[in-house]
Design an enzyme around this catalytic site. Sequence first.
Site, PDB file in Angstrom:
ATOM      1  N   LYS A 126       1.141   4.623  -2.671  1.00  0.00           N
ATOM      2  CA  LYS A 126       0.919   6.019  -2.288  1.00  0.00           C
ATOM      3  C   LYS A 126       2.181   6.861  -2.559  1.00  0.00           C
ATOM      4  CE  LYS A 126      -3.359   5.845  -0.946  1.00  0.00           C
ATOM      5  NZ  LYS A 126      -4.406   6.547  -1.707  1.00  0.00           N
ATOM      6  N   TYR A 142       0.842  -1.206   0.000  1.00  0.00           N
ATOM      7  CA  TYR A 142       0.000   0.000   0.000  1.00  0.00           C
ATOM      8  C   TYR A 142       0.876   1.255   0.000  1.00  0.00           C
ATOM      9  CZ  TYR A 142      -3.235   3.529   1.911  1.00  0.00           C
ATOM     10  OH  TYR A 142      -3.975   4.663   2.135  1.00  0.00           O
TER      11      TYR A 142
HETATM   12  N1  LIG Z   1      -8.577   5.887   6.275  1.00  0.00           N
HETATM   13  C1  LIG Z   1      -7.282   6.131   6.427  1.00  0.00           C
HETATM   14  O1  LIG Z   1      -6.680   5.892   7.504  1.00  0.00           O
HETATM   15  C2  LIG Z   1      -6.490   6.763   5.291  1.00  0.00           C
HETATM   16  C3  LIG Z   1      -5.218   7.260   5.577  1.00  0.00           C
HETATM   17  C4  LIG Z   1      -4.449   7.821   4.560  1.00  0.00           C
HETATM   18  C5  LIG Z   1      -4.958   7.861   3.269  1.00  0.00           C
HETATM   19  N2  LIG Z   1      -6.191   7.363   3.011  1.00  0.00           N
HETATM   20  C6  LIG Z   1      -6.650   7.399   1.616  1.00  0.00           C
HETATM   21  O2  LIG Z   1      -7.783   8.245   1.517  1.00  0.00           O
HETATM   22  C7  LIG Z   1      -8.627   7.786   0.465  1.00  0.00           C
HETATM   23  C8  LIG Z   1     -10.040   7.640   1.005  1.00  0.00           C
HETATM   24  O3  LIG Z   1     -10.031   6.661   2.038  1.00  0.00           O
HETATM   25  P1  LIG Z   1     -11.244   6.442   3.052  1.00  0.00           P
HETATM   26  O4  LIG Z   1     -10.670   6.311   4.407  1.00  0.00           O
HETATM   27  O5  LIG Z   1     -12.302   7.444   2.779  1.00  0.00           O
HETATM   28  O6  LIG Z   1     -11.679   4.984   2.619  1.00  0.00           O
HETATM   29  P2  LIG Z   1     -13.052   4.310   2.220  1.00  0.00           P
HETATM   30  O7  LIG Z   1     -14.207   4.962   2.916  1.00  0.00           O
HETATM   31  O8  LIG Z   1     -12.832   2.850   2.398  1.00  0.00           O
HETATM   32  O9  LIG Z   1     -13.165   4.648   0.666  1.00  0.00           O
HETATM   33  C9  LIG Z   1     -12.390   3.991  -0.287  1.00  0.00           C
HETATM   34  C10 LIG Z   1     -13.060   4.207  -1.618  1.00  0.00           C
HETATM   35  O10 LIG Z   1     -12.301   3.563  -2.653  1.00  0.00           O
HETATM   36  C11 LIG Z   1     -13.236   3.021  -3.562  1.00  0.00           C
HETATM   37  N3  LIG Z   1     -12.656   2.029  -4.440  1.00  0.00           N
HETATM   38  C12 LIG Z   1     -11.889   0.956  -4.127  1.00  0.00           C
HETATM   39  N4  LIG Z   1     -11.583   0.288  -5.252  1.00  0.00           N
HETATM   40  C13 LIG Z   1     -12.166   0.956  -6.284  1.00  0.00           C
HETATM   41  C14 LIG Z   1     -12.216   0.762  -7.693  1.00  0.00           C
HETATM   42  N5  LIG Z   1     -11.607  -0.269  -8.294  1.00  0.00           N
HETATM   43  N6  LIG Z   1     -12.895   1.655  -8.441  1.00  0.00           N
HETATM   44  C15 LIG Z   1     -13.524   2.695  -7.880  1.00  0.00           C
HETATM   45  N7  LIG Z   1     -13.527   2.944  -6.544  1.00  0.00           N
HETATM   46  C16 LIG Z   1     -12.852   2.067  -5.771  1.00  0.00           C
HETATM   47  C17 LIG Z   1     -14.314   2.455  -2.664  1.00  0.00           C
HETATM   48  O11 LIG Z   1     -15.455   2.150  -3.422  1.00  0.00           O
HETATM   49  P3  LIG Z   1     -16.442   0.905  -3.096  1.00  0.00           P
HETATM   50  O12 LIG Z   1     -17.548   1.461  -2.264  1.00  0.00           O
HETATM   51  O13 LIG Z   1     -16.898   0.477  -4.461  1.00  0.00           O
HETATM   52  O14 LIG Z   1     -15.628  -0.155  -2.395  1.00  0.00           O
HETATM   53  C18 LIG Z   1     -14.471   3.646  -1.723  1.00  0.00           C
HETATM   54  O15 LIG Z   1     -15.297   4.631  -2.337  1.00  0.00           O
HETATM   55  C19 LIG Z   1      -8.004   6.490  -0.050  1.00  0.00           C
HETATM   56  O16 LIG Z   1      -7.221   6.763  -1.184  1.00  0.00           O
HETATM   57  C20 LIG Z   1      -7.108   6.058   1.094  1.00  0.00           C
HETATM   58  O17 LIG Z   1      -6.028   5.274   0.627  1.00  0.00           O
HETATM   59  C21 LIG Z   1      -6.981   6.823   3.985  1.00  0.00           C
END
Ligand SMILES: NC(=O)c1ccc[n+]([C@@H]2O[C@H](COP(=O)([O-])OP(=O)(O)OC[C@H]3O[C@@H](n4cnc5c(N)ncnc54)[C@H](OP(=O)(O)O)[C@@H]3O)[C@@H](O)[C@H]2O)c1
Length: 251
Positions: free
Chosen positions: A161, A157
Amino acid sequence: MDALGEPQAVLVLGGTSEIALATVRLLPRGRLRRVVLAGRPSASLDEAVASLTAAGIPGVVTQAFDATDTDSHGGIIDSVFDAGDIDVVLLAFGLLGDQAEAESDPNAAVLVATTNYTGAVSVSLHVARRLRQQGHGALVVLSSVAGDRGRRSNYVYGSTKAGLDTFAQGLGDALHGSGASVLVVRPGFVRTKMTTGMKEAPMTVDAEDVGAVIVSALRKGRETVYAPGPLLFVMTALKSMPRAVFRKLPM
Ligand SMILES: NC(=O)c1ccc[n+]([C@@H]2O[C@H](COP(=O)([O-])OP(=O)(O)OC[C@H]3O[C@@H](n4cnc5c(N)ncnc54)[C@H](OP(=O)(O)O)[C@@H]3O)[C@@H](O)[C@H]2O)c1
């Protein structure tokens, strides 16, 4: 420069992302009239539309989008922008994946890489093409502190990033002077469905906290921001730590 202003139209790539939805809720509402939630069709995507609509946000619609289907990206982005200018694009899709599974099944690692890096590169370039044409608008890219330094516990992962972060920095420079911009956001541990059940890290925040950082950074025309902000100092220290010491940290 205020890259936010009073946005009229917003595109979310990863329409069910809790961070993206929290950010949309915090955007200025004065002139907002169109929010496109692009994602894989599902009950969750429909629920995201319903929840934003119930919060009083007008014009919330869905758009089918799969990050791994890169051949479809150009047509999707063109159809969204052909229907009207987009002021803010939130690139928020991503897969955390499972490090142990990725090590035993490289196909699982490839899915994380394809989604988080290849898919993001593809759709970002199409978005950048349209932002440059319209001469305004901000692309917000959800990177991560995990990309700052390779870690034993999540290097698949983290490497996606790191690649995405470097790409987005360069894309921001490529757009410099066009009126369009790129904001790179590096959250730490955020309480969302992506991290449900995981042990919280120091400086853990909620999706709303990241949303507030994003809205503030757009207002200030920032190009890179950590969420929460003080993580900048933590990561600066961690990046300069000798490898033999870093490796022993319980992370
Ligand atoms: N949460 C954390 O601790 C954290 C920390 C640092 C960075 N981030 C980053 O912030 C961003 C948002 O994360 P979040 O915490 O809001 O996570 P989240 O609620 O799990 O959202 C992840 C999103 O990615 C979508 N997704 C996954 N595979 C996909 C695909 N093939 N095509 C289209 N959409 C897809 C999911 O859609 P589905 O509903 O279809 O699964 C969901 O909308 C991500 O890039 C994550 O890596 C998160």
